[in-house]
Design a protein around this motif. Sequence first.
Motif, PDB file in Angstrom:
ATOM      1  N   ILE A  59       0.877  -1.177   0.000  1.00 50.94           N
ATOM      2  CA  ILE A  59       0.000   0.000   0.000  1.00 50.94           C
ATOM      3  C   ILE A  59       0.907   1.217   0.000  1.00 50.94           C
ATOM      4  O   ILE A  59       1.895   1.267   0.743  1.00 50.94           O
ATOM      5  CB  ILE A  59      -0.904  -0.003   1.240  1.00 50.94           C
ATOM      6  CG1 ILE A  59      -1.940  -1.110   1.113  1.00 50.94           C
ATOM      7  CG2 ILE A  59      -1.580   1.347   1.432  1.00 50.94           C
ATOM      8  CD1 ILE A  59      -2.816  -1.285   2.320  1.00 50.94           C
ATOM      9  N   VAL A  60       0.605   2.192  -0.837  1.00 49.00           N
ATOM     10  CA  VAL A  60       1.361   3.436  -0.884  1.00 49.00           C
ATOM     11  C   VAL A  60       0.463   4.548  -0.357  1.00 49.00           C
ATOM     12  O   VAL A  60      -0.647   4.745  -0.848  1.00 49.00           O
ATOM     13  CB  VAL A  60       1.829   3.773  -2.322  1.00 49.00           C
ATOM     14  CG1 VAL A  60       2.576   5.099  -2.345  1.00 49.00           C
ATOM     15  CG2 VAL A  60       2.695   2.649  -2.879  1.00 49.00           C
ATOM     16  N   ILE A  61       0.961   5.253   0.651  1.00 52.75           N
ATOM     17  CA  ILE A  61       0.242   6.390   1.222  1.00 52.75           C
ATOM     18  C   ILE A  61       1.034   7.641   0.874  1.00 52.75           C
ATOM     19  O   ILE A  61       2.211   7.751   1.234  1.00 52.75           O
ATOM     20  CB  ILE A  61       0.113   6.259   2.754  1.00 52.75           C
ATOM     21  CG1 ILE A  61      -0.673   5.003   3.102  1.00 52.75           C
ATOM     22  CG2 ILE A  61      -0.546   7.500   3.341  1.00 52.75           C
ATOM     23  CD1 ILE A  61      -0.690   4.681   4.580  1.00 52.75           C
ATOM     24  N   GLY A  62       0.414   8.578   0.162  1.00 57.01           N
ATOM     25  CA  GLY A  62       1.078   9.815  -0.210  1.00 57.01           C
ATOM     26  C   GLY A  62       0.746  10.914   0.772  1.00 57.01           C
ATOM     27  O   GLY A  62      -0.414  11.153   1.078  1.00 57.01           O
ATOM     28  N   VAL A  63       1.777  11.573   1.305  1.00 62.07           N
ATOM     29  CA  VAL A  63       1.605  12.708   2.203  1.00 62.07           C
ATOM     30  C   VAL A  63       2.171  13.920   1.474  1.00 62.07           C
ATOM     31  O   VAL A  63       3.369  13.983   1.205  1.00 62.07           O
ATOM     32  CB  VAL A  63       2.328  12.491   3.551  1.00 62.07           C
ATOM     33  CG1 VAL A  63       2.115  13.679   4.475  1.00 62.07           C
ATOM     34  CG2 VAL A  63       1.854  11.207   4.215  1.00 62.07           C
ATOM     35  N   THR A  64       1.291  14.854   1.123  1.00 61.43           N
ATOM     36  CA  THR A  64       1.708  16.003   0.315  1.00 61.43           C
ATOM     37  C   THR A  64       1.290  17.308   0.982  1.00 61.43           C
ATOM     38  O   THR A  64       0.455  17.328   1.872  1.00 61.43           O
ATOM     39  CB  THR A  64       1.078  15.948  -1.084  1.00 61.43           C
ATOM     40  OG1 THR A  64      -0.337  16.084  -0.961  1.00 61.43           O
ATOM     41  CG2 THR A  64       1.427  14.650  -1.795  1.00 61.43           C
ATOM     42  N   GLY A  65       1.876  18.384   0.506  1.00 58.22           N
ATOM     43  CA  GLY A  65       1.526  19.712   1.003  1.00 58.22           C
ATOM     44  C   GLY A  65       2.634  20.682   0.663  1.00 58.22           C
ATOM     45  O   GLY A  65       3.686  20.296   0.156  1.00 58.22           O
ATOM     46  N   GLY A  66       2.403  21.920   0.965  1.00 55.99           N
ATOM     47  CA  GLY A  66       3.374  22.968   0.681  1.00 55.99           C
ATOM     48  C   GLY A  66       4.567  22.918   1.617  1.00 55.99           C
ATOM     49  O   GLY A  66       4.606  22.119   2.561  1.00 55.99           O
ATOM     50  N   SER A  67       5.540  23.786   1.367  1.00 55.92           N
ATOM     51  CA  SER A  67       6.725  23.868   2.216  1.00 55.92           C
ATOM     52  C   SER A  67       6.328  24.177   3.652  1.00 55.92           C
ATOM     53  O   SER A  67       5.452  25.002   3.899  1.00 55.92           O
ATOM     54  CB  SER A  67       7.657  24.982   1.725  1.00 55.92           C
ATOM     55  OG  SER A  67       8.224  24.616   0.505  1.00 55.92           O
ATOM     56  N   ALA A  68       6.967  23.491   4.580  1.00 57.73           N
ATOM     57  CA  ALA A  68       6.768  23.701   6.020  1.00 57.73           C
ATOM     58  C   ALA A  68       5.320  23.479   6.469  1.00 57.73           C
ATOM     59  O   ALA A  68       4.865  24.070   7.428  1.00 57.73           O
ATOM     60  CB  ALA A  68       7.242  25.096   6.413  1.00 57.73           C
TER      61      ALA A  68
END
Length: 160
Positions: free
Chosen positions: A55-64
């Motif tokens: 299973i691949v879980i992607g955690v994304t978001g902007g800098s800091a």
Amino acid sequence: MMPIRLSLPAIMQRQISNLIGLWPHKDLGHCDQGPYAVVSGLLRRAFKVQQKKPIVIGVTGGSASGKTSVSRAIFDHFSGHSLLLLAQDAYYKKSDMPFSERKKINYDHPLAFDTPLLKDHLNRLIHRQAVDQPVYDYTIHNRSDRTVHLAPKDVIILEG
């Protein structure tokens, strides 16, 4: 096997809700409980059942925005389980520019990353093949000559 309970602090639950985007999938059931419940369910399922592909879980978001903190909290909480943290920061491109020029690079720009290598490594890990991940050295703003050997796991947290 004892059931696994994901009980992170409320602040981490909010960060997960803000950062993690998961596409509806037939194995997830109802996704209207929010990303925290979905991640918790995914991890419980992954550690119960031997799967052909991880299973691949992607955690994304902007800098800091807390991506690394959330990813590390999940990773640390489930230490001892078959879990791998794959950080996009390790895949900054190697540069031959002088140090003074490298300091000026916009490291938030998509072209700063060696995306083909990251995709290749993720694909290999999904197919249960080990990879040698590059090591980025923040002190010199460049990829070092070292690598870290990563063995495939049942759950991959892709952070970046």
